[in-house]
Design a protein around this motif. Structure first.
Motif, PDB file in Angstrom:
ATOM      1  N   ILE A  77       7.279 -12.863  -3.144  1.00 42.48           N
ATOM      2  CA  ILE A  77       8.087 -12.444  -4.801  1.00 42.48           C
ATOM      3  C   ILE A  77       6.847 -12.539  -5.530  1.00 42.48           C
ATOM      4  CG2 ILE A  77      10.100 -12.043  -5.874  1.00 42.48           C
ATOM      5  CD1 ILE A  77      10.237 -11.767  -3.616  1.00 42.48           C
ATOM      6  N   GLU A  78       5.652 -12.340  -5.118  1.00 46.76           N
ATOM      7  CA  GLU A  78       4.329 -11.852  -6.236  1.00 46.76           C
ATOM      8  C   GLU A  78       3.984 -11.298  -6.790  1.00 46.76           C
ATOM      9  OE1 GLU A  78       1.834 -16.317  -4.640  1.00 46.76           O
ATOM     10  OE2 GLU A  78       1.773 -14.480  -3.389  1.00 46.76           O
ATOM     11  N   ALA A  79       3.569 -10.008  -7.645  1.00 46.79           N
ATOM     12  CA  ALA A  79       3.079  -9.276  -7.920  1.00 46.79           C
ATOM     13  C   ALA A  79       1.949  -9.013  -7.231  1.00 46.79           C
ATOM     14  CB  ALA A  79       2.854  -9.097  -9.449  1.00 46.79           C
ATOM     15  N   ILE A  80       1.602  -7.980  -7.184  1.00 44.64           N
ATOM     16  CA  ILE A  80       0.004  -7.913  -5.965  1.00 44.64           C
ATOM     17  C   ILE A  80      -0.842  -6.573  -7.306  1.00 44.64           C
ATOM     18  CG2 ILE A  80      -1.242  -7.906  -4.293  1.00 44.64           C
ATOM     19  CD1 ILE A  80      -0.303 -10.552  -4.492  1.00 44.64           C
ATOM     20  N   PRO A  81      -1.599  -6.493  -7.728  1.00 43.21           N
ATOM     21  CA  PRO A  81      -2.251  -5.349  -8.136  1.00 43.21           C
ATOM     22  C   PRO A  81      -3.220  -4.692  -7.005  1.00 43.21           C
ATOM     23  CG  PRO A  81      -3.613  -7.536  -8.994  1.00 43.21           C
ATOM     24  CD  PRO A  81      -2.696  -7.615  -8.201  1.00 43.21           C
ATOM     25  N   ILE A  82      -2.956  -4.074  -7.290  1.00 48.08           N
ATOM     26  CA  ILE A  82      -3.426  -2.691  -6.336  1.00 48.08           C
ATOM     27  C   ILE A  82      -3.852  -0.869  -6.347  1.00 48.08           C
ATOM     28  CG2 ILE A  82      -1.366  -3.272  -4.649  1.00 48.08           C
ATOM     29  CD1 ILE A  82      -0.826  -0.488  -5.126  1.00 48.08           C
ATOM     30  N   ASN A  83      -5.140  -0.576  -5.451  1.00 50.07           N
ATOM     31  CA  ASN A  83      -4.271   1.087  -5.552  1.00 50.07           C
ATOM     32  C   ASN A  83      -4.737   1.122  -4.384  1.00 50.07           C
ATOM     33  OD1 ASN A  83      -7.585   0.474  -5.135  1.00 50.07           O
ATOM     34  ND2 ASN A  83      -8.457   0.623  -6.698  1.00 50.07           N
ATOM     35  N   CYS A  84      -4.501   2.954  -4.244  1.00 53.02           N
ATOM     36  CA  CYS A  84      -4.498   3.853  -3.005  1.00 53.02           C
ATOM     37  C   CYS A  84      -6.131   4.763  -2.915  1.00 53.02           C
ATOM     38  CB  CYS A  84      -3.057   4.356  -3.021  1.00 53.02           C
ATOM     39  SG  CYS A  84      -2.097   3.558  -2.483  1.00 53.02           S
ATOM     40  N   ASP A  85      -6.034   4.191  -1.810  1.00 52.08           N
ATOM     41  CA  ASP A  85      -7.173   4.992  -1.066  1.00 52.08           C
ATOM     42  C   ASP A  85      -7.243   7.006  -2.040  1.00 52.08           C
ATOM     43  OD1 ASP A  85      -8.523   3.459  -0.112  1.00 52.08           O
ATOM     44  OD2 ASP A  85      -7.991   3.870   2.128  1.00 52.08           O
ATOM     45  N   ILE A  86      -5.864   6.960  -1.363  1.00 51.39           N
ATOM     46  CA  ILE A  86      -5.523   8.624  -1.840  1.00 51.39           C
ATOM     47  C   ILE A  86      -3.836   8.324  -1.909  1.00 51.39           C
ATOM     48  CG2 ILE A  86      -4.785  11.041  -1.352  1.00 51.39           C
ATOM     49  CD1 ILE A  86      -7.355  10.781   0.512  1.00 51.39           C
ATOM     50  N   ILE A  87      -3.027   8.767  -3.334  1.00 52.91           N
ATOM     51  CA  ILE A  87      -1.982   9.193  -2.984  1.00 52.91           C
ATOM     52  C   ILE A  87      -1.582  10.449  -3.977  1.00 52.91           C
ATOM     53  CG2 ILE A  87      -1.538   7.066  -3.576  1.00 52.91           C
ATOM     54  CD1 ILE A  87      -1.069   7.599  -6.559  1.00 52.91           C
ATOM     55  N   ILE A  88      -0.619  11.252  -3.254  1.00 51.86           N
ATOM     56  CA  ILE A  88       0.264  12.507  -4.465  1.00 51.86           C
ATOM     57  C   ILE A  88       1.312  12.135  -4.685  1.00 51.86           C
ATOM     58  CG2 ILE A  88       1.300  15.104  -3.603  1.00 51.86           C
ATOM     59  CD1 ILE A  88       0.001  14.360  -1.021  1.00 51.86           C
ATOM     60  N   HIS A  89       1.256  11.802  -6.067  1.00 53.20           N
ATOM     61  CA  HIS A  89       2.789  11.495  -6.811  1.00 53.20           C
ATOM     62  C   HIS A  89       2.685  12.480  -7.985  1.00 53.20           C
ATOM     63  CE1 HIS A  89      -0.298   8.915  -9.648  1.00 53.20           C
ATOM     64  NE2 HIS A  89      -0.817   9.928  -8.731  1.00 53.20           N
ATOM     65  N   SER A  90       3.509  12.166  -9.038  1.00 54.06           N
ATOM     66  CA  SER A  90       3.551  13.308 -10.118  1.00 54.06           C
ATOM     67  C   SER A  90       3.333  12.787 -11.306  1.00 54.06           C
ATOM     68  CB  SER A  90       4.969  13.497 -10.479  1.00 54.06           C
ATOM     69  OG  SER A  90       5.952  12.938 -11.225  1.00 54.06           O
ATOM     70  N   ARG A  91       2.500  11.110 -11.232  1.00 55.58           N
ATOM     71  CA  ARG A  91       1.757  10.307 -12.445  1.00 55.58           C
ATOM     72  C   ARG A  91       3.253  10.233 -13.880  1.00 55.58           C
ATOM     73  NH1 ARG A  91      -3.381  14.136 -13.393  1.00 55.58           N
ATOM     74  NH2 ARG A  91      -4.736  13.523 -11.407  1.00 55.58           N
TER      75      ARG A  91
END
Length: 181
Positions: A77-91
């Motif tokens: 239950i710790e917040a971990i910063p992330i980014n993904c290689d590719i995402i499809i999203h609505s921003r």
């Protein structure tokens, strides 16, 4: 969300098939994962145009959630910063279903620990909710990212001319596939 899931796998597979057919020389050239992600992104964006998700975006290395750095909640239950290689999203434009696909790409030569970290990220991203932290209420985005309709772990083995994929739905690995190119 079940209807969305039924649409996302064929959408991804259509884009991936074209990518593997048309970019085999690029894949075999030894370029970085980031370059390969940029190329695959183009095929995903093209595949989106013919769907009800044509207003969604395909982004590489995207790391924002409502203006803040994207985070997930880990098993502690710790917040971990992330980014993904590719995402499809609505921003953030579609409250009901902001996040469609998260993809993590690795070359087969990467360390096992890096591969496991990516797979764990996909498990967290595809969960419907974070237990006792947030559940979908239809009116607000979560502080920590979840509810991706599909997670894809994508591992390229150029020497064997193979791509190994794992599909994640609702926080669980559902099936794997090996494709040759």
């Amino acid at each position: 969300m079940d209807g969305i899931i039924r649409e996302l796998i064929p959408l991804f597979e259509k884009a991936n098939t074209r990518f593997l057919l048309e970019q085999d020389k690029l894949i075999l050239s030894g370029v970085s994962e980031r370059t390969l992600c940029g190329s695959l992104m183009i095929y995903l964006q093209e595949a989106l145009k013919a769907t009800t998700y044509s207003e969604y975006y395909v982004d590489v290395e995207y790391n924002r959630n409502n203006g803040k750095v994207k985070t997930i909640i880990n098993e502690n239950i710790e917040a971990i910063p992330i980014n993904c290689d590719i995402i499809i999203h609505s921003r953030g434009e579609n409250i009901y279903q902001d996040n469609l696909i998260a993809l993590e790409m690795k070359k087969s030569s990467n360390r096992k620990s890096a591969k496991i970290k990516d797979k764990n990220r996909l498990i967290a991203l595809t969960k419907d909710r974070f237990d006792d932290v947030w559940s979908f209420d239809g009116t607000s985005h979560p502080d920590h990212v979840c509810r991706y309709g599909l997670g894809v772990y994508y591992e390229i083995n150029a020497a064997k001319k193979e791509v190994y994929t794992e599909y994640y739905l609702r926080g669980k690995l559902t099936h794997t596939e090996v494709l040759t190119f």
